[in-house]
Write an enzyme that holds these catalytic residues in place. Structure first.
Site, mmCIF file in Angstrom:
data_model
loop_
_atom_site.group_PDB
_atom_site.id
_atom_site.type_symbol
_atom_site.label_atom_id
_atom_site.label_comp_id
_atom_site.label_asym_id
_atom_site.label_seq_id
_atom_site.Cartn_x
_atom_site.Cartn_y
_atom_site.Cartn_z
ATOM 1 N N ASP A 1 0.859 -1.181 0.000
ATOM 2 C CA ASP A 1 0.000 0.000 0.000
ATOM 3 C C ASP A 1 0.896 1.233 0.000
ATOM 4 O O ASP A 1 2.123 1.114 0.069
ATOM 5 C CB ASP A 1 -0.945 -0.025 1.206
ATOM 6 C CG ASP A 1 -0.190 0.100 2.514
ATOM 7 O OD1 ASP A 1 1.047 0.247 2.488
ATOM 8 O OD2 ASP A 1 -0.831 0.048 3.574
ATOM 9 N N SER A 2 0.317 2.402 -0.089
ATOM 10 C CA SER A 2 1.131 3.609 -0.261
ATOM 11 C C SER A 2 1.533 4.240 1.064
ATOM 12 O O SER A 2 2.315 5.175 1.094
ATOM 13 C CB SER A 2 0.337 4.637 -1.058
ATOM 14 O OG SER A 2 -0.765 5.075 -0.286
ATOM 15 N N GLY A 3 0.969 3.758 2.162
ATOM 16 C CA GLY A 3 1.196 4.406 3.457
ATOM 17 C C GLY A 3 0.103 5.414 3.761
ATOM 18 O O GLY A 3 -0.038 5.859 4.895
ATOM 19 N N GLY A 4 -0.682 5.785 2.763
ATOM 20 C CA GLY A 4 -1.725 6.795 2.945
ATOM 21 C C GLY A 4 -2.739 6.408 4.001
ATOM 22 O O GLY A 4 -3.128 7.216 4.840
ATOM 23 N N ASP B 1 -2.423 8.332 -1.643
ATOM 24 C CA ASP B 1 -3.742 8.966 -1.635
ATOM 25 C C ASP B 1 -4.081 9.444 -0.242
ATOM 26 O O ASP B 1 -3.418 9.078 0.726
ATOM 27 C CB ASP B 1 -4.821 7.980 -2.118
ATOM 28 C CG ASP B 1 -4.992 6.807 -1.163
ATOM 29 O OD1 ASP B 1 -4.003 6.394 -0.531
ATOM 30 O OD2 ASP B 1 -6.121 6.288 -1.055
ATOM 31 N N ASP C 1 -8.349 -7.266 -0.189
ATOM 32 C CA ASP C 1 -7.505 -7.588 0.962
ATOM 33 C C ASP C 1 -8.270 -7.180 2.206
ATOM 34 O O ASP C 1 -9.111 -6.289 2.152
ATOM 35 C CB ASP C 1 -6.198 -6.790 0.933
ATOM 36 C CG ASP C 1 -6.430 -5.341 1.354
ATOM 37 O OD1 ASP C 1 -6.938 -4.570 0.530
ATOM 38 O OD2 ASP C 1 -6.127 -4.987 2.502
ATOM 39 N N CYS D 1 -14.357 -28.117 6.600
ATOM 40 C CA CYS D 1 -13.152 -27.418 6.146
ATOM 41 C C CYS D 1 -11.990 -28.404 6.022
ATOM 42 O O CYS D 1 -11.791 -29.258 6.885
ATOM 43 C CB CYS D 1 -12.804 -26.308 7.145
ATOM 44 S SG CYS D 1 -11.257 -25.455 6.802
ATOM 45 N N CYS E 1 -8.790 -27.623 6.039
ATOM 46 C CA CYS E 1 -7.515 -27.010 6.425
ATOM 47 C C CYS E 1 -6.773 -27.852 7.453
ATOM 48 O O CYS E 1 -7.331 -28.739 8.085
ATOM 49 C CB CYS E 1 -7.712 -25.571 6.909
ATOM 50 S SG CYS E 1 -8.036 -25.391 8.679
ATOM 51 N N CYS F 1 -8.403 -27.807 11.021
ATOM 52 C CA CYS F 1 -9.625 -28.609 11.167
ATOM 53 C C CYS F 1 -9.333 -30.106 11.026
ATOM 54 O O CYS F 1 -10.071 -30.942 11.537
ATOM 55 C CB CYS F 1 -10.670 -28.162 10.148
ATOM 56 S SG CYS F 1 -11.278 -26.495 10.491
ATOM 57 N N HIS G 1 -6.936 -21.216 10.106
ATOM 58 C CA HIS G 1 -8.272 -21.645 9.671
ATOM 59 C C HIS G 1 -9.010 -20.503 8.964
ATOM 60 O O HIS G 1 -9.598 -20.705 7.891
ATOM 61 C CB HIS G 1 -9.119 -22.162 10.833
ATOM 62 C CG HIS G 1 -10.558 -22.251 10.448
ATOM 63 N ND1 HIS G 1 -11.043 -23.271 9.656
ATOM 64 C CD2 HIS G 1 -11.593 -21.378 10.632
ATOM 65 C CE1 HIS G 1 -12.316 -23.036 9.394
ATOM 66 N NE2 HIS G 1 -12.677 -21.894 9.975
#
Ligand SMILES: [Zn+2]
Length: 380
Positions: A92-95, A146, A278, A316, A318, A321, A347
């Site tokens: 990300d830009s840090g904004g 931004d 995200d 699930c 995973c 689980c 999980h």
């Protein structure tokens, strides 16, 4: 060359099944990107992320700039090498982090002066500096600097914020284009280099969002993000903004909605044509003992799980689980054992990545129709 975006299929509702070719990885989209704030997706090791099928993770410019420092990371070969992550990354830009430091920042046309949350030291970030830091970190995708408009913001405030973001977008892009070949891994990746995305802002005002999207598209970024969401606005407003902006973005470039959402939301947005998302929810919730399952949300600290020998989510697949019981996870959470946060995070990430995998499977079929998509039981 930076990225190549190859759309394989589009559903009636606009959902896109595509491949995003980045220097370190070809990503199957729509994709969910786990957030690795300070060079780590909290509590989950990189080999585990790989085995969960994470294709791309986020790095956080603000945090990595402060500690260990972007120049140090550049000297160590860039963020991929430093954290030993061979797949794709986005910074990300840090904004957004600077935005979160309301008491510690001062914004001007030139940039943002802020105080470190670590030691109170003073720093000045400009669009050019954000891009320089992101080139040093060396993620596959960088973001324009931004200003994230807060919610609620009245129209004048949103308009002023947008003016700043558009001017910063232009400066970010110009600086990036002048320096984009300087990334440390360029030769090792056959001359491929980083990409930069612009960020649509404008609060909850449709006309400002439209203006923002149109101006960014004119600038010709490699991809486009919708920012300023998940800042406290009602869910209908989030949906409204996404519905307004998506049709204005180029069909042949990736579209990224930043910082969303719950599992049913990411599925919904992916079906509308969002390619990338995200969110910190799966890992943050995990550390508080909240699990996402096929039967809904589960607070693993609840007394009713004290002697429950079922896995967190029996459907699930995973590694958590497959091995541990609700009773054990409850015990770890109540005892404050770090392993509890780790297992819960694994999980939850598996659940989020699984939601997106199912949406991709739906979108793969060329005959996919809106009604079929909406009745698919992927919602928690
Ligand atoms: Zn699981």
């Amino acid at each position: 060359m930076a990225l190549d975006f190859n759309i394989l299929n589009v559903s009636e509702a606009g959902g896109r099944r595509a491949q995003l070719h980045l220097p370190h990885q070809t990503i199957e989209t729509p994709v969910f990107m786990p957030v690795g704030t300070a060079g780590t997706v909290k509590a989950v090791a990189q080999d585990v992320l790989e085995s969960l099928g994470a294709q791309i993770i986020l790095g956080n410019t603000y945090h990595l700039y402060l500690r260990p420092g972007h120049e140090a990371i550049r000297r160590m070969g860039g963020l991929h090498k430093f954290i030993s992550w061979p797949r794709a990354m986005l910074t990300d830009s840090g904004g957004f982090q600077v935005y979160s430091l309301t008491q510690l920042r001062k914004i001007s046309d030139e940039g943002v002066r802020f105080r470190s949350h670590l030691d109170g030291s003073s720093h000045f970030f400009t669009p050019e500096h954000s891009i320089d830091v992101q080139i040093a970190l060396g993620a596959d995708i960088c973001m324009a600097f931004d200003e994230c408009t807060e919610y609620p913001a009245d129209r004048d405030r949103a308009k002023e914020s947008l003016r700043l973001t558009m001017s910063w977008a232009r400066r970010s892009l110009d600086h990036f284009r002048a320096r984009q070949d300087e990334v440390v891994w360029r030769d090792a990746c056959n001359g491929k280099t980083q990409s930069v995305f612009g960020i649509v802002q404008g609060g909850v005002y449709a006309d400002l969002r439209r203006e923002s999207a149109e101006r960014l598209v004119e600038m010709d970024f490699d991809g486009y993000a919708i920012g300023g969401l998940s800042v406290g606005e009602p869910r209908e407003a989030t949906l409204e903004v996404i519905s307004t902006v998506l049709p204005l973005l180029p069909k042949d470039k990736p579209r990224y909605v930043m910082g969303v959402g719950f599992p049913d939301e990411i599925a919904q947005y992916a079906r509308m044509g969002v390619d990338m998302m995200d969110c910190v929810i799966p890992t943050r919730a995990a550390r508080h003992g909240l699990l996402f399952t096929s039967e809904g949300r589960m607070n693993i600290k609840n007394k009713k799980y004290a002697e429950d020998q079922y896995p967190p989510d029996p459907t699930c697949g995973c590694m958590v689980c497959g091995r541990y019981s609700r009773a054990y996870l409850r015990h770890l959470a109540r005892a404050g054992e770090p392993l509890g946060g780790t297992l819960n995070s694994i999980h939850n990430l598996a659940y989020y990545l699984g939601v997106m995998q199912r949406v991709r499977a739906e979108l793969r079929a060329p005959q996919a129709t809106t009604s079929r998509l909406e009745t698919n039981p992927t919602r928690p």
